[in-house]
Design a protein around this motif. Sequence first.
Motif, PDB file in Angstrom:
ATOM      1  N   ILE A 179       0.882  -1.172   0.000  1.00 17.89           N
ATOM      2  CA  ILE A 179       0.000   0.000   0.000  1.00 17.89           C
ATOM      3  C   ILE A 179       0.916   1.217   0.000  1.00 17.89           C
ATOM      4  O   ILE A 179       1.695   1.418   0.931  1.00 17.89           O
ATOM      5  CB  ILE A 179      -0.930   0.035   1.230  1.00 17.89           C
ATOM      6  CG1 ILE A 179      -1.830  -1.186   1.273  1.00 17.89           C
ATOM      7  CG2 ILE A 179      -1.795   1.305   1.207  1.00 17.89           C
ATOM      8  CD1 ILE A 179      -2.691  -1.275   2.535  1.00 17.89           C
ATOM      9  N   ASP A 180       0.843   1.996  -1.041  1.00 22.40           N
ATOM     10  CA  ASP A 180       1.732   3.148  -1.173  1.00 22.40           C
ATOM     11  C   ASP A 180       1.098   4.446  -0.705  1.00 22.40           C
ATOM     12  O   ASP A 180       1.786   5.336  -0.212  1.00 22.40           O
ATOM     13  CB  ASP A 180       2.170   3.291  -2.638  1.00 22.40           C
ATOM     14  CG  ASP A 180       2.914   2.064  -3.117  1.00 22.40           C
ATOM     15  OD1 ASP A 180       3.993   1.791  -2.577  1.00 22.40           O
ATOM     16  OD2 ASP A 180       2.402   1.370  -4.021  1.00 22.40           O
ATOM     17  N   VAL A 181      -0.214   4.557  -0.882  1.00 27.20           N
ATOM     18  CA  VAL A 181      -0.914   5.796  -0.533  1.00 27.20           C
ATOM     19  C   VAL A 181      -2.208   5.451   0.190  1.00 27.20           C
ATOM     20  O   VAL A 181      -2.955   4.571  -0.243  1.00 27.20           O
ATOM     21  CB  VAL A 181      -1.252   6.627  -1.793  1.00 27.20           C
ATOM     22  CG1 VAL A 181      -2.047   7.879  -1.407  1.00 27.20           C
ATOM     23  CG2 VAL A 181       0.015   7.018  -2.547  1.00 27.20           C
ATOM     24  N   LEU A 182      -2.475   6.145   1.291  1.00 28.05           N
ATOM     25  CA  LEU A 182      -3.764   6.077   1.971  1.00 28.05           C
ATOM     26  C   LEU A 182      -4.382   7.462   1.949  1.00 28.05           C
ATOM     27  O   LEU A 182      -3.734   8.442   2.351  1.00 28.05           O
ATOM     28  CB  LEU A 182      -3.595   5.614   3.422  1.00 28.05           C
ATOM     29  CG  LEU A 182      -4.820   5.822   4.321  1.00 28.05           C
ATOM     30  CD1 LEU A 182      -6.006   4.981   3.847  1.00 28.05           C
ATOM     31  CD2 LEU A 182      -4.483   5.524   5.779  1.00 28.05           C
ATOM     32  N   ILE A 183      -5.616   7.543   1.493  1.00 28.79           N
ATOM     33  CA  ILE A 183      -6.365   8.799   1.547  1.00 28.79           C
ATOM     34  C   ILE A 183      -7.565   8.566   2.455  1.00 28.79           C
ATOM     35  O   ILE A 183      -8.510   7.865   2.090  1.00 28.79           O
ATOM     36  CB  ILE A 183      -6.802   9.259   0.144  1.00 28.79           C
ATOM     37  CG1 ILE A 183      -5.570   9.475  -0.736  1.00 28.79           C
ATOM     38  CG2 ILE A 183      -7.622  10.543   0.237  1.00 28.79           C
ATOM     39  CD1 ILE A 183      -5.871   9.673  -2.198  1.00 28.79           C
ATOM     40  N   ASN A 184      -7.493   9.114   3.652  1.00 19.82           N
ATOM     41  CA  ASN A 184      -8.568   8.969   4.630  1.00 19.82           C
ATOM     42  C   ASN A 184      -9.649   9.997   4.319  1.00 19.82           C
ATOM     43  O   ASN A 184      -9.550  11.163   4.715  1.00 19.82           O
ATOM     44  CB  ASN A 184      -8.023   9.198   6.049  1.00 19.82           C
ATOM     45  CG  ASN A 184      -7.721   7.899   6.762  1.00 19.82           C
ATOM     46  OD1 ASN A 184      -8.462   6.936   6.657  1.00 19.82           O
ATOM     47  ND2 ASN A 184      -6.630   7.886   7.502  1.00 19.82           N
ATOM     48  N   ASN A 185     -10.677   9.550   3.621  1.00 20.45           N
ATOM     49  CA  ASN A 185     -11.732  10.460   3.182  1.00 20.45           C
ATOM     50  C   ASN A 185     -13.081  10.185   3.842  1.00 20.45           C
ATOM     51  O   ASN A 185     -13.927  11.064   3.915  1.00 20.45           O
ATOM     52  CB  ASN A 185     -11.878  10.349   1.657  1.00 20.45           C
ATOM     53  CG  ASN A 185     -13.114  11.059   1.145  1.00 20.45           C
ATOM     54  OD1 ASN A 185     -13.169  12.284   1.091  1.00 20.45           O
ATOM     55  ND2 ASN A 185     -14.136  10.293   0.775  1.00 20.45           N
ATOM     56  N   ALA A 186     -13.312   8.963   4.325  1.00 20.34           N
ATOM     57  CA  ALA A 186     -14.619   8.610   4.879  1.00 20.34           C
ATOM     58  C   ALA A 186     -14.987   9.558   6.017  1.00 20.34           C
ATOM     59  O   ALA A 186     -14.177   9.852   6.894  1.00 20.34           O
ATOM     60  CB  ALA A 186     -14.600   7.171   5.389  1.00 20.34           C
ATOM     61  N   GLY A 187     -16.220  10.045   5.976  1.00 18.23           N
ATOM     62  CA  GLY A 187     -16.669  10.960   7.014  1.00 18.23           C
ATOM     63  C   GLY A 187     -18.166  11.155   6.968  1.00 18.23           C
ATOM     64  O   GLY A 187     -18.821  10.787   5.983  1.00 18.23           O
ATOM     65  N   VAL A 188     -18.711  11.728   8.023  1.00 15.77           N
ATOM     66  CA  VAL A 188     -20.141  12.020   8.081  1.00 15.77           C
ATOM     67  C   VAL A 188     -20.340  13.463   8.509  1.00 15.77           C
ATOM     68  O   VAL A 188     -19.502  14.041   9.213  1.00 15.77           O
ATOM     69  CB  VAL A 188     -20.871  11.090   9.074  1.00 15.77           C
ATOM     70  CG1 VAL A 188     -20.834   9.647   8.588  1.00 15.77           C
ATOM     71  CG2 VAL A 188     -20.301  11.206  10.480  1.00 15.77           C
ATOM     72  N   GLY A 189     -21.459  14.041   8.078  1.00 21.45           N
ATOM     73  CA  GLY A 189     -21.816  15.383   8.495  1.00 21.45           C
ATOM     74  C   GLY A 189     -22.782  15.330   9.663  1.00 21.45           C
ATOM     75  O   GLY A 189     -23.486  14.340   9.865  1.00 21.45           O
ATOM     76  N   ILE A 190     -22.807  16.380  10.439  1.00 20.65           N
ATOM     77  CA  ILE A 190     -23.728  16.463  11.569  1.00 20.65           C
ATOM     78  C   ILE A 190     -23.976  17.935  11.874  1.00 20.65           C
ATOM     79  O   ILE A 190     -23.044  18.742  11.848  1.00 20.65           O
ATOM     80  CB  ILE A 190     -23.171  15.726  12.809  1.00 20.65           C
ATOM     81  CG1 ILE A 190     -24.161  15.812  13.975  1.00 20.65           C
ATOM     82  CG2 ILE A 190     -21.793  16.229  13.187  1.00 20.65           C
ATOM     83  CD1 ILE A 190     -23.793  14.919  15.153  1.00 20.65           C
ATOM     84  N   THR A 191     -25.233  18.283  12.118  1.00 20.85           N
ATOM     85  CA  THR A 191     -25.579  19.652  12.457  1.00 20.85           C
ATOM     86  C   THR A 191     -26.479  19.659  13.684  1.00 20.85           C
ATOM     87  O   THR A 191     -27.117  18.656  14.009  1.00 20.85           O
ATOM     88  CB  THR A 191     -26.330  20.355  11.306  1.00 20.85           C
ATOM     89  OG1 THR A 191     -27.630  19.744  11.144  1.00 20.85           O
ATOM     90  CG2 THR A 191     -25.558  20.254   9.998  1.00 20.85           C
ATOM     91  N   GLY A 192     -26.535  20.804  14.334  1.00 20.52           N
ATOM     92  CA  GLY A 192     -27.430  20.960  15.463  1.00 20.52           C
ATOM     93  C   GLY A 192     -26.831  21.833  16.543  1.00 20.52           C
ATOM     94  O   GLY A 192     -25.608  22.013  16.606  1.00 20.52           O
ATOM     95  N   PRO A 193     -27.665  22.389  17.405  1.00 11.82           N
ATOM     96  CA  PRO A 193     -27.157  23.139  18.558  1.00 11.82           C
ATOM     97  C   PRO A 193     -26.332  22.213  19.445  1.00 11.82           C
ATOM     98  O   PRO A 193     -26.703  21.059  19.663  1.00 11.82           O
ATOM     99  CB  PRO A 193     -28.433  23.604  19.278  1.00 11.82           C
ATOM    100  CG  PRO A 193     -29.535  23.480  18.269  1.00 11.82           C
ATOM    101  CD  PRO A 193     -29.146  22.357  17.367  1.00 11.82           C
ATOM    102  N   MET A 194     -25.237  22.702  19.961  1.00  8.07           N
ATOM    103  CA  MET A 194     -24.399  21.878  20.829  1.00  8.07           C
ATOM    104  C   MET A 194     -25.206  21.329  22.007  1.00  8.07           C
ATOM    105  O   MET A 194     -25.042  20.176  22.408  1.00  8.07           O
ATOM    106  CB  MET A 194     -23.210  22.691  21.343  1.00  8.07           C
ATOM    107  CG  MET A 194     -22.223  23.113  20.268  1.00  8.07           C
ATOM    108  SD  MET A 194     -21.361  21.720  19.481  1.00  8.07           S
ATOM    109  CE  MET A 194     -20.393  21.084  20.837  1.00  8.07           C
TER     110      MET A 194
END
Length: 270
Positions: free
Chosen positions: A74-89
């Motif tokens: 494995i020469d390159v890893l691109i960590n792209n996986a993610g999720v969005g989240i919104t709301g008042p803290m």
Amino acid sequence: MPDPAVVLITGASSGLGKATGQFLASRGYRVYGTARNPGRYPDFEDFPLLAMDVCQPESVRAAVARLLEQEGRIDVLINNAGVGITGPMEETPYSEVCEALETNFHGPLRVMGAVAPQMRKQGSGFIVNITSIAGYMGLPFRGVYSASKGALQVATEAYRMELRPFGIRVATLAPGDYATNIASGRYHTPLSETSPYRDTYGKSLELMDAHVDQGGDPAEVARAVYRILQKRTPKVHYTVGSPLQRFSLVLKRILPDTWYERLLRNHYKL
């Protein structure tokens, strides 16, 4: 790196990950993407998709083992996986806070931990963690997302120094708003009729969605990743986005905190 270099991109079934995989494949890289359930994409033909849930350690280890069995490196890893989240803290369910951090922060750390031994064995490797311009600041009603990406950004700084003696290069790329499906897939804290944040959160949510809908071409992010991979001595952090989004980071550095906060409040009409 050998030619062609073997690339692993997490969260590559759509959006920025897919665009990056397509671009790198067109430049001669041997690209593998990941998705939690590749079976949901029967017509996906751009590059192979491996099953990986970054929230499940065994799933991460199994996907990396499968790739090594096929390619031997494995020469390159691109960590792209993610999720969005919104709301008042105050009102965002803590279970959702934990889930967002699990995907956006713990997930990339798991994948890095799974590929680092192989890269160390090779004496080379390149890791690019996709963060966000939102990770440079606490955005109203996006505080959990900002925190998760900011945490990954800072952790990357430490990881980079630790991996450097083994010939492994590490950098982050922070995109601004791009036209992807992240808005439709992210968690929205429900708007309660009795919430004291109802009006301000509702207006901010409309503004956030508009930013994504009017966002740039994901191919810009793909080209930015490609440029980073050409660097023999990459910087720690890179950004890609509209001139205004990138200029916001300049203002963040030079303005007093309260002045910058006022700019954000005005932008989000708070």
